[in-house]
Design a protein around this motif. Sequence first.
Motif, PDB file in Angstrom:
ATOM      1  N   SER A  16       0.784  -1.235   0.076  1.00 23.65           N
ATOM      2  CA  SER A  16      -0.008  -0.168  -0.147  1.00 23.65           C
ATOM      3  C   SER A  16       0.870   1.134   0.060  1.00 23.65           C
ATOM      4  CB  SER A  16      -0.953  -0.123   1.177  1.00 23.65           C
ATOM      5  OG  SER A  16      -0.360  -0.127   2.442  1.00 23.65           O
ATOM      6  N   ALA A 117      -5.780  -3.308   7.726  1.00 23.37           N
ATOM      7  CA  ALA A 117      -6.964  -4.005   6.929  1.00 23.37           C
ATOM      8  C   ALA A 117      -8.171  -3.813   7.933  1.00 23.37           C
ATOM      9  CB  ALA A 117      -6.626  -5.553   6.893  1.00 23.37           C
ATOM     10  N   ARG A 120      -9.473  -0.477   7.585  1.00 23.46           N
ATOM     11  CA  ARG A 120     -10.280  -0.172   6.201  1.00 23.46           C
ATOM     12  C   ARG A 120     -11.506  -0.624   6.092  1.00 23.46           C
ATOM     13  NH1 ARG A 120      -5.974  -0.073   1.133  1.00 23.46           N
ATOM     14  NH2 ARG A 120      -4.345   1.199   1.940  1.00 23.46           N
ATOM     15  N   GLN A 121     -11.485  -2.300   6.719  1.00 26.25           N
ATOM     16  CA  GLN A 121     -12.922  -2.888   6.507  1.00 26.25           C
ATOM     17  C   GLN A 121     -13.934  -2.236   7.353  1.00 26.25           C
ATOM     18  OE1 GLN A 121     -13.366  -5.946   4.602  1.00 26.25           O
ATOM     19  NE2 GLN A 121     -15.242  -5.178   5.190  1.00 26.25           N
ATOM     20  N   TYR A 124     -15.126   0.577   5.189  1.00 26.54           N
ATOM     21  CA  TYR A 124     -15.981   0.004   3.959  1.00 26.54           C
ATOM     22  C   TYR A 124     -17.386  -0.849   4.498  1.00 26.54           C
ATOM     23  CZ  TYR A 124     -11.308  -0.347   1.709  1.00 26.54           C
ATOM     24  OH  TYR A 124      -9.896   0.082   1.090  1.00 26.54           O
ATOM     25  N   VAL A 134     -11.682  -6.833   0.748  1.00 30.51           N
ATOM     26  CA  VAL A 134     -10.412  -7.382   1.604  1.00 30.51           C
ATOM     27  C   VAL A 134     -10.302  -8.800   1.513  1.00 30.51           C
ATOM     28  CG1 VAL A 134      -9.433  -7.003   3.699  1.00 30.51           C
ATOM     29  CG2 VAL A 134     -10.381  -5.066   2.896  1.00 30.51           C
ATOM     30  N   THR A 153      -3.130 -10.553   3.721  1.00 39.59           N
ATOM     31  CA  THR A 153      -4.363  -9.572   3.676  1.00 39.59           C
ATOM     32  C   THR A 153      -4.014  -8.787   2.278  1.00 39.59           C
ATOM     33  OG1 THR A 153      -4.482  -9.808   5.838  1.00 39.59           O
ATOM     34  CG2 THR A 153      -5.739  -8.019   4.694  1.00 39.59           C
ATOM     35  N   ASP A 155      -6.002  -5.980  -0.103  1.00 39.03           N
ATOM     36  CA  ASP A 155      -7.180  -5.144  -0.494  1.00 39.03           C
ATOM     37  C   ASP A 155      -7.201  -4.837  -1.909  1.00 39.03           C
ATOM     38  OD1 ASP A 155      -9.204  -3.337  -0.331  1.00 39.03           O
ATOM     39  OD2 ASP A 155      -8.239  -1.824   0.823  1.00 39.03           O
ATOM     40  N   THR A 157      -9.702  -2.960  -3.364  1.00 43.29           N
ATOM     41  CA  THR A 157     -10.868  -2.046  -3.457  1.00 43.29           C
ATOM     42  C   THR A 157     -10.564  -0.862  -4.361  1.00 43.29           C
ATOM     43  OG1 THR A 157     -11.612  -2.188  -1.197  1.00 43.29           O
ATOM     44  CG2 THR A 157     -12.185  -0.283  -2.188  1.00 43.29           C
ATOM     45  N   ARG A 164     -11.231  -9.360  -8.255  1.00 46.94           N
ATOM     46  CA  ARG A 164     -11.984  -8.724  -7.571  1.00 46.94           C
ATOM     47  C   ARG A 164     -13.614  -8.997  -7.414  1.00 46.94           C
ATOM     48  NH1 ARG A 164     -13.987  -3.384  -8.595  1.00 46.94           N
ATOM     49  NH2 ARG A 164     -13.398  -2.350  -6.429  1.00 46.94           N
TER      50      ARG A 164
END
Length: 241
Positions: A16, A117, A120-121, A124, A134, A153, A155, A157, A164
């Motif tokens: 990231s 993570a 972020r979850q 989301y 994720v 993990t 992501d 998104t 995805r």
Amino acid sequence: MEEDPCFHVIARPVRSCSLDEDGEGGEEGIGAACSCGFRHSIPEEIKADERSLEKFLEIYPEAACTVRRPEESIQPYPDVQVIETRGKGRGLQAACAISKGTIVCEYLGEILPMHEARKRQKRYDEMTPPLNYVYVLREIFIRGGREVALRTTVDATIFGSVGRFVNHSCDPNMEAKPVRIDAALPRILFCASRDILAGEELTISYGEDAHGGGSKCVCGAEACRGSLPREESLYEEEEKR
């Protein structure tokens, strides 16, 4: 089909911290040094050199079955297409017949430490509609006579691949497999778990938890468990550092 202007296609997994707002910088890939000090859940002995596949295999020799030599290509992938599904948003469909065992696609995205993570979850889940890109790959190894769970993990998104768009099914036609190529950190491949016909939607199980946090499952399988599985590690209280 209308494209998502917020989604950027990438060709390999990335940290990231190696991406800017336009998705540039991603070519550093999973073997690059990480400016944010990211460490995934591998043993302390190899955190100083997380690319050390040799040392990883010394600690977890049973992971040898996940290793591929660099010259062993994981591509080309079979033809697939993004579709609109009934009640599930977008999905992924086989555009040709796919034989059992075939690598269909790689689940690409930003590789995250678990504490990031979880943050972020949580964000989301509060969106309308909630986002669920994720993916947590869990590997179980034995060390010192005890089971050790290692999590990778990803992501997808904002940055990712066609992987995805793969929806959950309680009776999926694909399964996730870890593959290591010159790195301890695995890449996540979605492989056909049976022969798949052209035109079939491509699906994978999001997990075995039948409770799923209350989200209704609409996969349509005869063996549908009624609710979507949920990766509990994304909802556990953040570990103290």
